[in-house]
Design an enzyme around this catalytic site. Structure first.
Site, PDB file in Angstrom:
ATOM      1  N   SER A 194      25.653 -37.176  24.777  1.00  0.00           N
ATOM      2  CA  SER A 194      26.702 -37.986  24.146  1.00  0.00           C
ATOM      3  C   SER A 194      26.270 -39.388  23.754  1.00  0.00           C
ATOM      4  CB  SER A 194      27.924 -38.069  25.069  1.00  0.00           C
ATOM      5  OG  SER A 194      28.701 -36.893  24.975  1.00  0.00           O
ATOM      6  N   LYS A 197      26.932 -40.533  20.254  1.00  0.00           N
ATOM      7  CA  LYS A 197      28.184 -41.176  19.840  1.00  0.00           C
ATOM      8  C   LYS A 197      27.989 -42.658  19.534  1.00  0.00           C
ATOM      9  CE  LYS A 197      31.419 -38.047  22.226  1.00  0.00           C
ATOM     10  NZ  LYS A 197      30.515 -37.171  22.975  1.00  0.00           N
ATOM     11  N   SER A 391      34.471 -40.561  25.726  1.00  0.00           N
ATOM     12  CA  SER A 391      33.452 -39.619  25.244  1.00  0.00           C
ATOM     13  C   SER A 391      34.132 -38.449  24.539  1.00  0.00           C
ATOM     14  CB  SER A 391      32.577 -39.101  26.399  1.00  0.00           C
ATOM     15  OG  SER A 391      31.397 -38.511  25.899  1.00  0.00           O
TER      16      SER A 391
END
Length: 556
Positions: A194, A197, A391
């Protein structure tokens, strides 16, 4: 869904950042009384300390390194800095200065760590701040705070990041100067989970702009159901996947409410004197390609990590505003059903001579119809912060597609990945080896280096338009995905970082204020893990805690 023109950012910003970095290096070298040529591009690191490049401590001597007035005008407007505040009162640890197995960027300890041998450079914070403002540069005052020495930091981090299995990629970079203080396979492309991101957030802020809002509209379109004439009220998706089910809210998730949109649409139908049958439809044709990535694990959607990717959804693909609730199978159709129910209620309250049909279907507007009403999302900066804190994969994938559409590309996995890569490259990050296949990091096929992540963060942290990508990260021991991590450690409250988790990966990427008050950027990627991530998570957390408590200088 109507594409918008990408925001065009002044080229002067990039040059001003570069000038600020050079002057930062010069001031850093002067503060330490050393030769900074080894820190400049294309120069070999200096092995011996030499007198400071500035003959005295006045700002006049520093001003000699500035460009002329014309350059000052080209870089009109001083930028606020996201660099570290002044020295912290927190205690710092003193790790051993044993030789490091990591390799600093220069292959030698940083020249800025050399002992002073020449006249001192400006050390007064007020003078440094005045100089930066005059030059139209980021605040250089944090340079008066000492930076960790690679020779001391290296062995301490080697120990903290030790893994029982798998490999670790790691980079630690000075936030203001860009000096690489720690490099452990930092240019090795890896799946960062993640942490992708962060790149998606930066691309959205760079292309769309932090103040941009998505609009979800209700559009009236005459039509037929069989032989019967009806008025279609079409929910026109605008890329907002954080719609609320009631009235407009205060939080980023739920800021634009379908209940408010339905009330406004009913008001307009009353003004138009609409009668007869009204049907609700949804146009979610703005995105292209598969709605679930072929590069994702087969259980990503069924496990609730993400729903199918569509340009309209409530609460990130959920029926309720809690991240603990299940994802919807068809977020767009659910949003239309909620809108239909709210429209029927408001039509009845207003006494409209209409019957709102129970059925909800899809219908492509193709530019037809008359807009009845619209609602606007939270600002992109707020949506980006929500995405980073929670997230949220649904928000990340929609954001990536919105960026691609704004640039005139396709709203698909490939289009989003390409648009994010281009945005990162425009900020001066070396993208060699960078390969994205999604915008959320859910795929193990993404490839990003630790240095690319810290480089992107540095660009964000030094630009007020982009800094939400750094300031909006979860805070250790306080909120988001770090709320329960590093609690009660020196990292609590001072580490802002994006977590990353895949079946074989645990990563942590963000910013930290050292024990001395210096702002650093870091990225730790534990890869090739055996499936149980406890050891890897503990390792990346240990690294962050060490940076938070460590001055890491030989004079400590």
């Amino acid at each position: 869904m109507t594409p918008r023109d990408p925001r065009r950012r002044p080229a002067a910003r990039a040059s001003r950042r570069a000038l600020g970095a050079v002057l930062a290096l010069l001031l850093a070298g002067a503060t330490a009384g050393c030769d900074v040529q080894g820190l400049l591009p294309g120069a070999e690191p200096s092995r011996d300390a030499t007198p400071a490049p500035f003959p005295d401590s006045s700002l006049t001597s520093v001003g000699a390194w500035l460009p002329g007035p014309e350059a000052g005008r080209a870089a009109d407007g001083a930028e606020a800095s996201s660099a570290a505040p002044g020295p912290s009162a927190r205690e710092s640890a003193s790790p051993s200065a044993a030789p490091s197995s990591s390799r600093p960027a220069s292959g030698e300890p940083s020249p800025s760590s050399a002992a002073p041998t020449g006249a001192a450079a400006p050390r007064d914070p007020e003078e440094a701040a005045a100089f930066a403002e005059l030059a139209g540069l980021p605040d250089l005052t944090p340079l008066l705070v000492p930076s960790p020495e690679p020779a001391v930091l290296g062995p301490a981090l080697d120990e903290a990041l030790d893994l029982a299995d798998g490999e670790m990629s790691a980079a630690v970079v000075d936030a203001l100067t860009g000096e690489v203080l720690y490099d452990r396979d930092a240019d090795e492309p890896a799946a960062p989970a993640s942490a992708v991101k962060i790149l998606t957030a930066i691309a959205a802020l760079e292309v769309l702009g932090p103040e941009h809002r998505y609009t979800t509209s209700a559009v009236a379109l005459p039509g037929h159901v069989g032989a019967k004439e009806v008025t279609h009220v079409v929910l026109d998706a605008g890329g907002d996947v954080l719609l609320g089910t009631g009235g407009n809210g205060e939080e980023a998730s739920g800021r634009a409410g379908l209940g408010t949109l339905a009330r406004r649409a009913a008001d307009r139908l009353a003004e138009e004197g609409t009668t007869g049958t009204v049907t609700v439809r949804v146009d979610d044709t703005g995105y292209a390609g598969p709605r679930a990535s072929p590069d994702w694990s087969p259980d990503i959607v069924t496990s609730g990590n993400a729903s199918v990717v569509q340009p309209i959804a409530t609460y990130g693909g959920r029926a309720w505003p809690s991240t603990a609730t299940d994802r919807l199978n068809d977020p767009a159709l659910y949003a239309a059903e909620v809108f239909r129910d709210r429209l029927a209620v408001h039509a009845a309250r207003k006494g409209l001579d209409v019957v709102v049909d129970d059925g909800v279907e899809r219908l492509a507007l193709k530019g037809r119809g008359t807009e009845l009403a619209g609602v606007e999302s939270a600002r992109v900066a707020e949506q980006v912060q929500y995405m980073l804190k929670a997230s949220d994969n649904q928000v990340a994938e929609a954001t990536g597609r919105n960026v691609a559409l704004a640039e005139g590309g396709r709203g698909s996995f490939e289009g989003a990945a390409a648009a994010i890569e281009r945005a990162v490259a425009r900020l001066g990050v070396d993208t060699e080896g960078l390969r994205l296949v999604d915008a959320s990091g859910l795929s193990g096929e993404n490839r990003v280096t630790a240095l690319q992540l810290t480089g992107a963060l540095q660009a964000a942290a030094t630009d007020p338009d982009l800094d939400t990508a750094a300031t909006g990260l979860p805070v250790a021991g306080r909120d988001g995905t770090l709320e329960q991590r590093m609690v009660g450690t020196p990292a609590e409250g001072v580490v802002h970082a994006k977590t990353g988790t895949l079946s074989e990966v645990a990563s942590l990427t963000g910013t930290v204020e050292t024990g001395d008050g210096r702002q650093l950027l870091f990225s730790f990627i534990a890869r090739d893990q055996p499936g149980v991530l406890t050891d890897a998570r503990l390792a990346v957390d240990r690294g962050a805690v060490l940076l938070a408590e460590c001055g890491c200088r030989r004079d400590e």
